[in-house]
Design a protein around this motif. Sequence first.
Motif, PDB file in Angstrom:
ATOM      1  N   CYS A 180     -38.280  -9.351 -44.061  1.00  0.00           N
ATOM      2  CA  CYS A 180     -39.006  -8.237 -43.458  1.00  0.00           C
ATOM      3  C   CYS A 180     -39.372  -8.555 -42.017  1.00  0.00           C
ATOM      4  CB  CYS A 180     -40.271  -7.930 -44.256  1.00  0.00           C
ATOM      5  SG  CYS A 180     -41.434  -9.285 -44.359  1.00  0.00           S
ATOM      6  N   GLY A 181     -39.744  -7.544 -41.280  1.00  0.00           N
ATOM      7  CA  GLY A 181     -40.164  -7.756 -39.898  1.00  0.00           C
ATOM      8  C   GLY A 181     -40.365  -6.447 -39.176  1.00  0.00           C
ATOM      9  N   THR A 182     -40.777  -6.567 -37.922  1.00  0.00           N
ATOM     10  CA  THR A 182     -40.966  -5.376 -37.099  1.00  0.00           C
ATOM     11  C   THR A 182     -39.746  -5.125 -36.214  1.00  0.00           C
ATOM     12  OG1 THR A 182     -42.011  -6.750 -35.431  1.00  0.00           O
ATOM     13  CG2 THR A 182     -43.474  -5.638 -36.980  1.00  0.00           C
ATOM     14  N   ARG A 183     -38.841  -6.118 -36.169  1.00  0.00           N
ATOM     15  CA  ARG A 183     -37.640  -5.998 -35.334  1.00  0.00           C
ATOM     16  C   ARG A 183     -36.419  -6.241 -36.204  1.00  0.00           C
ATOM     17  NH1 ARG A 183     -40.342 -10.440 -31.464  1.00  0.00           N
ATOM     18  NH2 ARG A 183     -40.018 -11.514 -33.435  1.00  0.00           N
ATOM     19  N   LEU A 184     -35.359  -5.539 -35.881  1.00  0.00           N
ATOM     20  CA  LEU A 184     -34.141  -5.671 -36.690  1.00  0.00           C
ATOM     21  C   LEU A 184     -33.656  -7.117 -36.708  1.00  0.00           C
ATOM     22  CD1 LEU A 184     -32.408  -3.834 -38.398  1.00  0.00           C
ATOM     23  CD2 LEU A 184     -30.953  -3.415 -36.413  1.00  0.00           C
ATOM     24  N   ARG A 185     -33.838  -7.818 -35.568  1.00  0.00           N
ATOM     25  CA  ARG A 185     -33.337  -9.188 -35.503  1.00  0.00           C
ATOM     26  C   ARG A 185     -34.149 -10.148 -36.387  1.00  0.00           C
ATOM     27  NH1 ARG A 185     -36.082  -9.171 -30.303  1.00  0.00           N
ATOM     28  NH2 ARG A 185     -37.591 -10.860 -30.191  1.00  0.00           N
ATOM     29  N   ASP A 186     -35.340  -9.718 -36.839  1.00  0.00           N
ATOM     30  CA  ASP A 186     -36.118 -10.558 -37.740  1.00  0.00           C
ATOM     31  C   ASP A 186     -35.532 -10.576 -39.153  1.00  0.00           C
ATOM     32  OD1 ASP A 186     -37.936 -10.909 -35.683  1.00  0.00           O
ATOM     33  OD2 ASP A 186     -39.221  -9.257 -36.350  1.00  0.00           O
ATOM     34  N   LEU A 187     -34.707  -9.588 -39.464  1.00  0.00           N
ATOM     35  CA  LEU A 187     -34.223  -9.444 -40.842  1.00  0.00           C
ATOM     36  C   LEU A 187     -33.003 -10.317 -41.100  1.00  0.00           C
ATOM     37  CD1 LEU A 187     -34.452  -5.615 -41.535  1.00  0.00           C
ATOM     38  CD2 LEU A 187     -36.183  -7.373 -41.808  1.00  0.00           C
ATOM     39  N   ASP A 188     -32.941 -10.838 -42.323  1.00  0.00           N
ATOM     40  CA  ASP A 188     -31.792 -11.630 -42.736  1.00  0.00           C
ATOM     41  C   ASP A 188     -31.338 -11.150 -44.124  1.00  0.00           C
ATOM     42  OD1 ASP A 188     -29.905 -13.510 -43.295  1.00  0.00           O
ATOM     43  OD2 ASP A 188     -31.164 -15.247 -42.835  1.00  0.00           O
ATOM     44  N   PRO A 189     -30.653 -10.009 -44.150  1.00  0.00           N
ATOM     45  CA  PRO A 189     -30.271  -9.418 -45.441  1.00  0.00           C
ATOM     46  C   PRO A 189     -29.364 -10.343 -46.255  1.00  0.00           C
ATOM     47  CG  PRO A 189     -29.773  -7.924 -43.622  1.00  0.00           C
ATOM     48  CD  PRO A 189     -30.179  -9.210 -43.009  1.00  0.00           C
ATOM     49  N   ALA A 190     -28.506 -11.091 -45.561  1.00  0.00           N
ATOM     50  CA  ALA A 190     -27.574 -11.957 -46.281  1.00  0.00           C
ATOM     51  C   ALA A 190     -28.342 -13.043 -47.039  1.00  0.00           C
ATOM     52  CB  ALA A 190     -26.587 -12.597 -45.291  1.00  0.00           C
ATOM     53  N   SER A 191     -29.342 -13.641 -46.401  1.00  0.00           N
ATOM     54  CA  SER A 191     -30.118 -14.693 -47.068  1.00  0.00           C
ATOM     55  C   SER A 191     -30.927 -14.141 -48.233  1.00  0.00           C
ATOM     56  CB  SER A 191     -31.081 -15.365 -46.085  1.00  0.00           C
ATOM     57  OG  SER A 191     -30.353 -16.106 -45.158  1.00  0.00           O
ATOM     58  N   ALA A 192     -31.501 -12.950 -48.036  1.00  0.00           N
ATOM     59  CA  ALA A 192     -32.271 -12.335 -49.135  1.00  0.00           C
ATOM     60  C   ALA A 192     -31.364 -12.093 -50.336  1.00  0.00           C
ATOM     61  CB  ALA A 192     -32.915 -11.034 -48.671  1.00  0.00           C
ATOM     62  N   GLY A 193     -30.161 -11.572 -50.064  1.00  0.00           N
ATOM     63  CA  GLY A 193     -29.199 -11.326 -51.144  1.00  0.00           C
ATOM     64  C   GLY A 193     -28.763 -12.621 -51.799  1.00  0.00           C
ATOM     65  N   GLU A 194     -28.476 -13.613 -50.970  1.00  0.00           N
ATOM     66  CA  GLU A 194     -28.003 -14.901 -51.496  1.00  0.00           C
ATOM     67  C   GLU A 194     -29.060 -15.538 -52.395  1.00  0.00           C
ATOM     68  OE1 GLU A 194     -27.259 -19.013 -52.013  1.00  0.00           O
ATOM     69  OE2 GLU A 194     -28.928 -18.267 -50.813  1.00  0.00           O
ATOM     70  N   GLU A 195     -30.319 -15.509 -51.934  1.00  0.00           N
ATOM     71  CA  GLU A 195     -31.390 -16.129 -52.723  1.00  0.00           C
ATOM     72  C   GLU A 195     -31.565 -15.419 -54.067  1.00  0.00           C
ATOM     73  OE1 GLU A 195     -34.750 -18.075 -50.755  1.00  0.00           O
ATOM     74  OE2 GLU A 195     -35.999 -16.521 -51.653  1.00  0.00           O
ATOM     75  N   ALA A 196     -31.506 -14.090 -54.029  1.00  0.00           N
ATOM     76  CA  ALA A 196     -31.644 -13.320 -55.276  1.00  0.00           C
ATOM     77  C   ALA A 196     -30.509 -13.674 -56.247  1.00  0.00           C
ATOM     78  CB  ALA A 196     -31.655 -11.826 -54.964  1.00  0.00           C
ATOM     79  N   GLY A 197     -29.284 -13.694 -55.723  1.00  0.00           N
ATOM     80  CA  GLY A 197     -28.120 -13.981 -56.569  1.00  0.00           C
ATOM     81  C   GLY A 197     -28.148 -15.400 -57.118  1.00  0.00           C
ATOM     82  N   ARG A 198     -28.531 -16.348 -56.251  1.00  0.00           N
ATOM     83  CA  ARG A 198     -28.554 -17.763 -56.665  1.00  0.00           C
ATOM     84  C   ARG A 198     -29.598 -17.987 -57.768  1.00  0.00           C
ATOM     85  NH1 ARG A 198     -31.589 -21.453 -53.902  1.00  0.00           N
ATOM     86  NH2 ARG A 198     -31.549 -20.085 -52.084  1.00  0.00           N
TER      87      ARG A 198
END
Lengths: 476, 447
Positions: B189-207
Amino acid sequence: MRDLADLAVELALKMGADYAEARFHEDVSNMYMLRNGMPEVAGFVRARGIGIRVLVNGALGFSSLNKPDRTLLERRVQEAISMARASARTRKKPIRFSEERAEEARWEVKPKEPFDSVAIEDKMALLYDIDRVLSDEQEIGARIPFRLLELSESTSTRYFVNSEGARISSTVPRIMFLAVTTVLEPEKGTEQDMVQKGASGGWEALRAWDLMDMLRERLKALTKVLKEGVSPPKGKIDIVLGSEVVGLMVHESCGHPYEADRILGREAAQAGESFVSPDMLGQRIGSELVTVVDDPTVEGSYGYYLYDDEGVRARRRFLIKDGIINEFLHNRETAASLGVSSNAAARASGFNREPIVRMANTFMLPGDHEFEELLEDVKLGVYIKTYGEWNIDDRRFNMRFIGREAYLIEGGELKGPVRRPVLEITTPGFYGSIDAIDKNLSLDAGTCGKGDPPQGVPVWFGGPNVRLRGVALGGL
Amino acid sequence: MELRELAQLALKEALGLGADEAAVIAHRSISRQVRFANNEVTITKTWDDLNLYVLLAKEAKLVITSLANIEPDAIRNALKDLMGLVAVMKPRPDYAPLPEGPFEYKPISGLYDEKIAQMSDEAIDIVQEAINKALEAGGKRVAGTFAFGVEEASLLTSRGAEGEGRKTRATLVVRALADGEAAGMGTTCGTRLRDLDPASAGEEAGRFARLSLNPEPLKPGRYDVVFGRPACAVFFDIVAGMTSAFYVDSGLSCFIGKLGQQVASELLSIYDDARLEAGLGSRPFDDEGLPTARKAIIEGGVLKTYLHNSITAKRHGTSSTANAGWIVPQPWNVIVRPGDLSDEELLAEVRHGLFVNNITYVRFQDYAKGDFSAVIRDGVFLIEDGELKKGVKGLRLSDNVLNILKSIKALSREARQVSHWWMEWGSPAVVTPLFLAERIGFTVPTK
């Protein structure tokens, strides 16, 4: 804004939607709060707006606005369509809605005593009177240092229109009372009570609750538990559960897991899924004494409605019938997925929320025993009349309820209070252990939460008193 | 009408009708959301809202309203009704005037990103990226929400406070399931798009979902526990929320009468900082117009302050902490001071214990004592000799807030901003590392 709802549907079809619906809501609510005898706040909310939902290429889009502006409306309809269209590429299977009759209807709840027929001074006076009783240490038997009392009245006027020709108008007033209290006994610590009452209707519903007596009795009983309560017995015993406990248990462990959107995985990231799968229809889940229904059409109920927020006519749903899983709760999307008709469980908490699968009034049907008959052949047991802490896992299989007001049962008779018995049990464990149900149906109000963003909707839940055989209490 | 004009109109009307004091917030937002489940988008949503919030005071009596109809006549009528309501209320013995302005608000950097404000269909690609990563990492079915939007507010008070601000925000929550019971969760999450890391969030959930496969039951009892960041966010949201003076004064807090006392392990320090750069809850002023500031809630394990607005502060004989909430003071950004271990080193501290990634459904038997239980999920593992050994099922966290606070033995050094659905006590975000607590209670069903 009602005209704008019609226009929204028209625009959506022109812009390429395969299906469109719009709901205009006008919600007015008043709130009064007394905290420890002081007027914490009073105020009102006046909300209105339009929610639009479209089906485009098998994908759903939703948008809402609260400003009656035609240009803005066009922009929001356009965005609902364009985002739905963009998301359609992620779908392997298109979303479809079940075929339903396009109803045209107007329904309303007419209050006998409209909210504005009672002076605000009298409403505040009621809260002050209740607070005076709760502050009377001699009357209650202990000090109640924290007393939070809240009264709210709301009226929701809704207009639903869809591209299939349905048009439903409704007006429902609702009244709600909440009390959160803390009993303090310096030697023994604290016990807390939380009670909510709610109904559709006017001020007459509140008069019927007899709040003063109800709270006085609850707190006197809780004081006794705090002062005299003993530890609950160990090992397998019989447990009698009061209506209040049974009501929440059926709401949590039958209502929620039978919501077809949970069964199909749509709520997986938030509230969770269900231990129930579509192929479990017809399977036994509990003793043959158990029948659980969800019924929006109970007059005067907090969860009352005659048409749901997709315009489908409401009816009673038999979720568990004679111990067998009988029916799930559906909106039009889940009904189409499982090849059935909607049973009108689509509810939206406001104009700015999508309609999703919800309960209305969920309760276990009463049996034929007297309450005393539930006790009479119990050698050693506990009667858990009300609950405090409770929760249930996201598949609705593993639940826990801690008693607030509870009593020991010995030799078929109620004895002294028991402090904090922990019932930690699986869902089949609960329904499978019920061997007797009494005649006394009672229902309580709650605000059920689900969805993202969260949607709190008014519900009733309840049941009779029931007996569980051979269950050990839990806890560490 | 511009927001400021709207606020000016309402303030002028309120004072013209005879209010002694008034505060007005005009608020506009456009919020969007992409929800997904079973690896597909289930719905997309857009909200376009313009609301007016008004607080009026007369003769030490307070009333508030929220209005969606901002036509001048509608505002006027609503304020007349509000004055009618205030006339029949009783005065508050604890009444305190609004803070005396004017105030100067220093800007906070990183709160606005045009890319988030303008984002629409492109959000589908972000969601798709998270789903793909979760599937690659071992999830079979992936669900979640990507919520983002832009909001602006204009605040005026009759005591001369004048504030304006705008901000953007985005939160992505990904939950992956490898079967019915094996689940994992990742957030960004964040206030700026560059703060977001969708790939890591997905990877952590899947792992986590993959590692949770074939979970085994475990005996009830007390275990040393490392809490994952989603769980830490839920827990510290409760801790910070319970320091709101409203909850303290309502019996809904386990910190009643504990100011200045050791309520937690001395390793623990928690701050509320509304001025955090790029914080989801950052704001230069509170709802009474007071400039916000960073403050310690718990420092070295000692409870330093409750969170106050003007009225609760008066009741407690202190000053407002700029956490108004007209009714309920609330935390803005909850910041947990990190420790000095890496996540792996923290796990290595545990010989035999549990890793609990997320806690949900926290419900209290007694708020004043802090006794509660919670459902644990989205990655619950047995730790043996510092390693995640196997998935565990059927346990329920059953303990006490103060006991857990006092049982904290270590914190990891990487703090991340977390916001998700199960944070129910009002913190917009919690910036948190992992923490290890000793001998925490877990129970199981008996039948």
